[in-house]
Write a protein that holds these residues in place. Structure first.
Motif: not given
Length: 251
Positions: A149-153, A205-207, A223-224
């Motif tokens: 469900e996360t957009q970022y991990t 990517g999202k990681f 990420l911020l």
């Protein structure tokens, strides 16, 4: 001669009772005032959970490096220049019990694995000894489930081992603590482990991942900026005096 003495004693007793009464009233006022102050002190620091805001989840467990929890909360809990709250920042652990950090502080989680709300980003921190976490199926399964469900991990330091164990970032670039990359690559050959002696932060990517400890500020700030703007990142860096650290001069 007795009459004046009696009158003097009466006046003294009356004065004592009056002072005692005043002290009692003042005591009640002080107690009420103290209660009000304590309540106000707590209330003004509470950050309400707002359903319409992105939620940043900070995973915790016993032995976690507290800097990796604090760094992320430091960055994402800061408001805009106009004082507007931008994120929900929550802590999550397996149970409701307080967790004890590597440094000995006790943190009380906001949520457990069972009642954790939907997350926009999940931050996976580290400990000096990751054996217990990597072999805890509940933690690994929680990371797998939330990654859907996360957009970022994001992983910091040896949190990369939990990412590797979960398999969610197979084929993706990742970095870990300085000196830990070789073993991470052996343990999880499907990861593209970067040279931690040269690389501090990686995005694929999202990681997102970093060397951890205070380098956790780097992954959080990057990420911020992705989630807000370069201008807000600069504001938060200034808010935290990170610009002072970057340009540290000693007389």
């Amino acid at each position: 001669m007795k009459t004046p003495l009696v009158l003097l004693l009466a006046v003294l007793l009356s004065s004592c009772n009056t002072n005692k009464s005043k002290n009692s009233v003042n005591g009640e006022e002080s107690e009420n005032q103290s209660t009000t102050i304590q309540s106000d002190t707590l209330t003004k620091h509470l950050k309400p959970f707002k359903e319409d805001l992105p939620t940043i989840g900070l995973l915790m467990y016993n032995g976690v490096l507290q800097s990796e929890v604090v760094a992320t909360s430091d960055v994402f809990a800061k408001p805009t220049a106009d004082g507007e709250q931008l994120f929900n920042v929550i802590t999550i652990a397996e149970t409701e019990n307080p967790i004890t950090t590597e440094e000995g502080m006790h943190f009380i989680p906001d949520y457990t694995f069972d009642n954790c709300p939907k997350l926009t980003a999940l931050f996976v921190p580290s400990a000096y000894d990751m054996y217990a976490q990597v072999h805890n199926e509940k933690i690994v399964e929680f990371i797998k489930r939330k990654n859907e469900e996360t957009q970022y991990t994001v992983s910091n330091c040896a949190g990369a081992q939990l990412i590797g164990k979960s398999g969610i970032a197979d084929g993706k670039k990742i970095v870990t603590w300085i000196g830990g990359g070789e073993q991470l690559q052996k343990d999880y050959p499907n990861l593209k482990v970067q040279n931690d002696s040269l690389v501090t932060f990686v995005k694929d990517g999202k990681f997102y991942s970093s060397n951890g400890n205070l380098a956790s500020y780097i992954s959080a700030l990057n990420l911020l900026e992705t989630m807000t703007s370069n201008e807000h990142r600069a504001f938060v860096e200034s808010y935290l005096y990170l610009d002072r650290l970057q340009n540290w001069k000693e007389d």
